[in-house]
Motif scaffolding. Structure first.
Motif, PDB file in Angstrom:
ATOM      1  N   LEU A  47       0.831  -1.205   0.000  1.00  0.00           N
ATOM      2  CA  LEU A  47       0.000   0.000   0.000  1.00  0.00           C
ATOM      3  C   LEU A  47       0.867   1.257   0.000  1.00  0.00           C
ATOM      4  O   LEU A  47       0.563   2.235  -0.689  1.00  0.00           O
ATOM      5  N   PHE A  48       1.950   1.229   0.764  1.00  0.00           N
ATOM      6  CA  PHE A  48       2.866   2.363   0.826  1.00  0.00           C
ATOM      7  C   PHE A  48       3.381   2.710  -0.572  1.00  0.00           C
ATOM      8  O   PHE A  48       3.512   3.878  -0.932  1.00  0.00           O
ATOM      9  N   GLU A  49       3.647   1.688  -1.374  1.00  0.00           N
ATOM     10  CA  GLU A  49       4.206   1.896  -2.711  1.00  0.00           C
ATOM     11  C   GLU A  49       3.182   2.398  -3.719  1.00  0.00           C
ATOM     12  O   GLU A  49       3.541   2.705  -4.853  1.00  0.00           O
ATOM     13  N   GLN A  50       1.931   2.546  -3.336  1.00  0.00           N
ATOM     14  CA  GLN A  50       0.905   3.107  -4.220  1.00  0.00           C
ATOM     15  C   GLN A  50       0.930   4.635  -4.204  1.00  0.00           C
ATOM     16  O   GLN A  50       0.015   5.281  -4.702  1.00  0.00           O
ATOM     17  N   VAL A  51       1.986   5.203  -3.680  1.00  0.00           N
ATOM     18  CA  VAL A  51       2.146   6.649  -3.584  1.00  0.00           C
ATOM     19  C   VAL A  51       2.136   7.290  -4.974  1.00  0.00           C
ATOM     20  O   VAL A  51       2.573   6.679  -5.959  1.00  0.00           O
ATOM     21  N   ALA A  52       1.604   8.503  -5.041  1.00  0.00           N
ATOM     22  CA  ALA A  52       1.549   9.257  -6.295  1.00  0.00           C
ATOM     23  C   ALA A  52       1.584  10.747  -5.973  1.00  0.00           C
ATOM     24  O   ALA A  52       1.422  11.152  -4.820  1.00  0.00           O
ATOM     25  N   VAL A  53       1.799  11.548  -7.009  1.00  0.00           N
ATOM     26  CA  VAL A  53       1.699  13.004  -6.875  1.00  0.00           C
ATOM     27  C   VAL A  53       0.382  13.436  -7.499  1.00  0.00           C
ATOM     28  O   VAL A  53       0.102  13.113  -8.655  1.00  0.00           O
ATOM     29  N   VAL A  54      -0.427  14.136  -6.723  1.00  0.00           N
ATOM     30  CA  VAL A  54      -1.701  14.671  -7.205  1.00  0.00           C
ATOM     31  C   VAL A  54      -1.733  16.155  -6.868  1.00  0.00           C
ATOM     32  O   VAL A  54      -1.665  16.536  -5.692  1.00  0.00           O
ATOM     33  N   ASN A  55      -1.766  16.973  -7.893  1.00  0.00           N
ATOM     34  CA  ASN A  55      -1.807  18.432  -7.713  1.00  0.00           C
ATOM     35  C   ASN A  55      -0.685  18.939  -6.817  1.00  0.00           C
ATOM     36  O   ASN A  55      -0.898  19.788  -5.946  1.00  0.00           O
ATOM     37  N   GLY A  56       0.521  18.391  -6.995  1.00  0.00           N
ATOM     38  CA  GLY A  56       1.684  18.861  -6.253  1.00  0.00           C
ATOM     39  C   GLY A  56       1.825  18.303  -4.853  1.00  0.00           C
ATOM     40  O   GLY A  56       2.668  18.764  -4.088  1.00  0.00           O
ATOM     41  N   VAL A  57       1.010  17.303  -4.510  1.00  0.00           N
ATOM     42  CA  VAL A  57       0.995  16.747  -3.162  1.00  0.00           C
ATOM     43  C   VAL A  57       1.248  15.242  -3.225  1.00  0.00           C
ATOM     44  O   VAL A  57       0.685  14.547  -4.067  1.00  0.00           O
ATOM     45  N   VAL A  58       2.088  14.727  -2.322  1.00  0.00           N
ATOM     46  CA  VAL A  58       2.308  13.290  -2.183  1.00  0.00           C
ATOM     47  C   VAL A  58       1.053  12.690  -1.562  1.00  0.00           C
ATOM     48  O   VAL A  58       0.625  13.110  -0.483  1.00  0.00           O
ATOM     49  N   THR A  59       0.448  11.722  -2.265  1.00  0.00           N
ATOM     50  CA  THR A  59      -0.816  11.152  -1.815  1.00  0.00           C
ATOM     51  C   THR A  59      -0.826   9.629  -1.944  1.00  0.00           C
ATOM     52  O   THR A  59      -0.026   9.047  -2.681  1.00  0.00           O
ATOM     53  N   TRP A  60      -1.753   9.029  -1.220  1.00  0.00           N
ATOM     54  CA  TRP A  60      -2.046   7.602  -1.312  1.00  0.00           C
ATOM     55  C   TRP A  60      -3.545   7.448  -1.483  1.00  0.00           C
ATOM     56  O   TRP A  60      -4.313   8.351  -1.148  1.00  0.00           O
ATOM     57  N   PRO A  61      -3.981   6.278  -1.956  1.00  0.00           N
ATOM     58  CA  PRO A  61      -5.423   6.032  -2.031  1.00  0.00           C
ATOM     59  C   PRO A  61      -6.078   6.232  -0.658  1.00  0.00           C
ATOM     60  O   PRO A  61      -5.466   5.975   0.374  1.00  0.00           O
ATOM     61  N   GLY A  62      -7.302   6.716  -0.687  1.00  0.00           N
ATOM     62  CA  GLY A  62      -8.019   6.984   0.556  1.00  0.00           C
ATOM     63  C   GLY A  62      -7.842   8.404   1.039  1.00  0.00           C
ATOM     64  O   GLY A  62      -8.063   8.705   2.213  1.00  0.00           O
ATOM     65  N   ASP A  63      -7.418   9.305   0.157  1.00  0.00           N
ATOM     66  CA  ASP A  63      -7.264  10.727   0.492  1.00  0.00           C
ATOM     67  C   ASP A  63      -6.250  10.988   1.587  1.00  0.00           C
ATOM     68  O   ASP A  63      -6.390  11.929   2.366  1.00  0.00           O
ATOM     69  N   LEU A  64      -5.224  10.183   1.667  1.00  0.00           N
ATOM     70  CA  LEU A  64      -4.148  10.383   2.630  1.00  0.00           C
ATOM     71  C   LEU A  64      -3.030  11.142   1.939  1.00  0.00           C
ATOM     72  O   LEU A  64      -2.646  10.803   0.806  1.00  0.00           O
ATOM     73  N   ASP A  65      -2.495  12.185   2.579  1.00  0.00           N
ATOM     74  CA  ASP A  65      -1.422  12.953   1.947  1.00  0.00           C
ATOM     75  C   ASP A  65      -0.467  13.527   2.985  1.00  0.00           C
ATOM     76  O   ASP A  65      -0.709  13.443   4.183  1.00  0.00           O
ATOM     77  N   LEU A  66       0.615  14.086   2.471  1.00  0.00           N
ATOM     78  CA  LEU A  66       1.624  14.743   3.306  1.00  0.00           C
ATOM     79  C   LEU A  66       1.665  16.228   2.963  1.00  0.00           C
ATOM     80  O   LEU A  66       1.533  16.600   1.797  1.00  0.00           O
ATOM     81  N   ALA A  67       1.880  17.053   3.962  1.00  0.00           N
ATOM     82  CA  ALA A  67       1.948  18.506   3.758  1.00  0.00           C
ATOM     83  C   ALA A  67       3.203  18.867   2.973  1.00  0.00           C
ATOM     84  O   ALA A  67       4.312  18.721   3.483  1.00  0.00           O
ATOM     85  N   PRO A  68       3.063  19.340   1.741  1.00  0.00           N
ATOM     86  CA  PRO A  68       4.249  19.609   0.930  1.00  0.00           C
ATOM     87  C   PRO A  68       5.101  20.757   1.450  1.00  0.00           C
ATOM     88  O   PRO A  68       6.317  20.733   1.299  1.00  0.00           O
ATOM     89  N   ASP A  69       4.496  21.756   2.079  1.00  0.00           N
ATOM     90  CA  ASP A  69       5.284  22.887   2.570  1.00  0.00           C
ATOM     91  C   ASP A  69       6.193  22.460   3.721  1.00  0.00           C
ATOM     92  O   ASP A  69       7.373  22.824   3.761  1.00  0.00           O
ATOM     93  N   ALA A  70       5.675  21.668   4.658  1.00  0.00           N
ATOM     94  CA  ALA A  70       6.497  21.176   5.775  1.00  0.00           C
ATOM     95  C   ALA A  70       7.587  20.231   5.266  1.00  0.00           C
ATOM     96  O   ALA A  70       8.735  20.287   5.717  1.00  0.00           O
TER      97      ALA A  70
END
Length: 84
Positions: A47-70
């Motif tokens: 599941l971790f490897e299903q990471v993608a970039v969506v609109n400049g943000v690192v995301t995973w399925p299920g609307d999980l993402d990381l804050a790009p500015d931090a």
């Protein structure tokens, strides 16, 4: 924005390589203590490897993402962002 992510690739276990629009690049590491709450399901490496970039943000399925500015600020300072 300069902190928009343009590329992400899974590396070793629970580690990502990221590159930002302004050319800054580095590593994001998840310590085992980071896999709680909404991040708990990412303990599964598949599941971790299903990471993608969506609109400049690192995301995973299920609307999980990381804050790009931090992420950008920490990688710019240290070359690595360690999530604990």
């Amino acid at each position: 924005m300069e902190w928009d992510v343009v590329d992400v690739k899974p590396q070793s276990e629970h580690t990502l390589w990221v590159r930002f629009q302004d050319g800054v690049e580095g590593v994001v590491r998840f310590n085992s203590s980071a896999f709680r709450g909404v991040f708990a399901h990412l303990l599964d490496q598949a599941l971790f490897e299903q990471v993608a970039v969506v609109n400049g943000v690192v995301t995973w399925p299920g609307d999980l993402d990381l804050a790009p500015d931090a992420m950008h600020a920490e990688i710019q300072r240290n070359g690595c962002w360690i999530l604990t």
